[in-house]
Design a protein around this motif. Structure first.
Motif, short mmCIF file in Angstrom:
data_model
loop_
_atom_site.label_atom_id
_atom_site.label_comp_id
_atom_site.label_asym_id
_atom_site.label_seq_id
_atom_site.Cartn_x
_atom_site.Cartn_y
_atom_site.Cartn_z
N LEU A 75 24.34 42.97 26.89
CA LEU A 75 23.71 44.24 27.24
C LEU A 75 24.57 45.16 28.10
CD1 LEU A 75 20.19 42.85 28.15
CD2 LEU A 75 20.92 43.87 25.97
N GLY A 76 25.52 44.62 28.84
CA GLY A 76 26.33 45.48 29.69
C GLY A 76 27.25 44.70 30.62
N LEU A 77 28.23 45.40 31.13
CA LEU A 77 29.24 44.80 31.99
C LEU A 77 29.45 45.67 33.22
CD1 LEU A 77 31.61 42.73 32.36
CD2 LEU A 77 33.04 44.41 31.19
N GLU A 78 29.54 45.02 34.36
CA GLU A 78 29.89 45.69 35.62
C GLU A 78 31.08 44.95 36.22
OE1 GLU A 78 28.36 46.00 40.24
OE2 GLU A 78 26.97 45.24 38.74
N VAL A 79 32.21 45.63 36.31
CA VAL A 79 33.38 45.04 36.97
C VAL A 79 33.27 45.35 38.44
CG1 VAL A 79 35.89 45.06 37.16
CG2 VAL A 79 34.81 45.26 34.91
N ARG A 80 33.20 44.31 39.25
CA ARG A 80 33.03 44.49 40.71
C ARG A 80 34.35 44.63 41.43
NH1 ARG A 80 27.74 41.05 42.48
NH2 ARG A 80 26.29 42.37 41.30
N ARG A 81 35.35 43.88 41.01
CA ARG A 81 36.67 44.03 41.65
C ARG A 81 37.74 43.39 40.79
NH1 ARG A 81 37.92 39.30 45.28
NH2 ARG A 81 36.19 37.91 44.85
N HIS A 82 38.94 43.94 40.93
CA HIS A 82 40.14 43.44 40.24
C HIS A 82 41.19 43.28 41.33
CE1 HIS A 82 43.90 44.63 37.76
NE2 HIS A 82 43.72 43.33 37.68
N VAL A 83 41.70 42.05 41.49
CA VAL A 83 42.67 41.76 42.55
C VAL A 83 43.96 41.24 41.90
CG1 VAL A 83 43.12 40.50 44.68
CG2 VAL A 83 40.77 41.20 44.12
N PRO A 84 44.92 42.14 41.65
CA PRO A 84 46.20 41.69 41.09
C PRO A 84 47.07 41.09 42.18
CG PRO A 84 46.14 44.10 41.24
CD PRO A 84 44.81 43.59 41.75
N ALA A 85 47.84 40.07 41.82
CA ALA A 85 48.76 39.43 42.76
C ALA A 85 49.99 38.97 41.98
CB ALA A 85 48.08 38.26 43.45
N GLY A 86 50.81 39.94 41.58
CA GLY A 86 52.00 39.61 40.80
C GLY A 86 51.62 39.19 39.39
N ASP A 87 51.97 37.94 39.03
CA ASP A 87 51.67 37.45 37.69
C ASP A 87 50.37 36.67 37.62
OD1 ASP A 87 53.84 38.59 36.42
OD2 ASP A 87 55.16 36.89 36.85
N SER A 88 49.50 36.87 38.60
CA SER A 88 48.15 36.31 38.54
C SER A 88 47.19 37.38 39.05
CB SER A 88 48.05 35.03 39.38
OG SER A 88 48.27 35.32 40.74
N ALA A 89 45.93 37.18 38.74
CA ALA A 89 44.92 38.15 39.16
C ALA A 89 43.55 37.51 39.05
CB ALA A 89 44.98 39.41 38.29
N THR A 90 42.61 38.08 39.78
CA THR A 90 41.21 37.71 39.62
C THR A 90 40.42 38.97 39.30
OG1 THR A 90 40.73 37.94 41.98
CG2 THR A 90 41.31 35.73 41.20
N VAL A 91 39.37 38.79 38.52
CA VAL A 91 38.46 39.87 38.19
C VAL A 91 37.04 39.33 38.39
CG1 VAL A 91 37.63 41.49 36.45
CG2 VAL A 91 40.05 40.86 36.50
N GLU A 92 36.29 40.01 39.25
CA GLU A 92 34.90 39.64 39.47
C GLU A 92 34.03 40.59 38.66
OE1 GLU A 92 31.58 39.03 43.03
OE2 GLU A 92 33.59 39.75 43.52
N PHE A 93 33.08 40.03 37.93
CA PHE A 93 32.23 40.86 37.10
C PHE A 93 30.83 40.28 36.98
CE2 PHE A 93 33.95 37.77 34.17
CZ PHE A 93 32.89 37.47 33.33
N VAL A 94 29.92 41.12 36.53
CA VAL A 94 28.57 40.69 36.17
C VAL A 94 28.32 41.19 34.75
CG1 VAL A 94 26.11 40.89 36.64
CG2 VAL A 94 27.73 40.74 38.54
N ALA A 95 28.00 40.27 33.87
CA ALA A 95 27.65 40.61 32.49
C ALA A 95 26.17 40.34 32.30
CB ALA A 95 28.47 39.78 31.51
N ARG A 96 25.50 41.30 31.69
CA ARG A 96 24.07 41.14 31.42
C ARG A 96 23.88 40.82 29.94
NH1 ARG A 96 21.48 45.48 31.39
NH2 ARG A 96 23.26 46.88 31.32
#
Length: 130
Positions: A75-96
């Motif tokens: 039903l939808g996506l909310e990206v809460r944060r994207h934290v790049p760190a060189g060749d790695s990263a985290t993405v926090e999200f909520v998918a409905r």
């Protein structure tokens, strides 16, 4: 997804072809972990198993099918944060999504790695929400 002019499922506000469709359908390479995460969400919506497997890191990629025909609908996506760190990263999200007539939320913090200029989904954790 039949009409390329439709809004992209990832919620970017762009049309599918100009957003995630260019990765899923045309083979372009996402330039950030957030772009990859959004395109993977869209691949779940349009049910593209090949794209999901190709963007999953080889060390954690499941051998069994990723997509299930369980009647669920994204039903939808909310990206809460994207934290790049060189060749790695985290993405926090909520998918409905909706399953069996009930609405659900999936809150995940996903881990990504870049190898040879391509981002891959590695794994994710599910924070406890109160």
């Amino acid at each position: 997804m039949t009409a390329k002019a439709q809004a992209c499922p990832c919620g970017s506000g762009k049309n599918y072809a100009a957003c995630c469709g260019r990765f899923i359908e045309e083979g372009m390479v996402p330039q950030s972990a957030e772009e990859l995460m959004r395109s993977r969400y869209s691949a779940y919506v349009v049910k593209n198993e090949d794209y999901l497997k190709a963007t999953w890191h080889a060390t954690t990629r499941p051998s069994e099918p990723v997509l299930q025909d369980d009647g669920g609908k994204w039903l939808g996506l909310e990206v809460r944060r994207h934290v790049p760190a060189g060749d790695s990263a985290t993405v926090e999200f909520v998918a409905r999504y909706k399953m069996a007539g009930r609405a659900h939320r999936m809150h995940e913090i996903s881990n990504f790695v870049r190898e040879d200029g391509r981002w891959y989904y590695v794994d994710g954790s599910f924070p406890i929400t109160k």
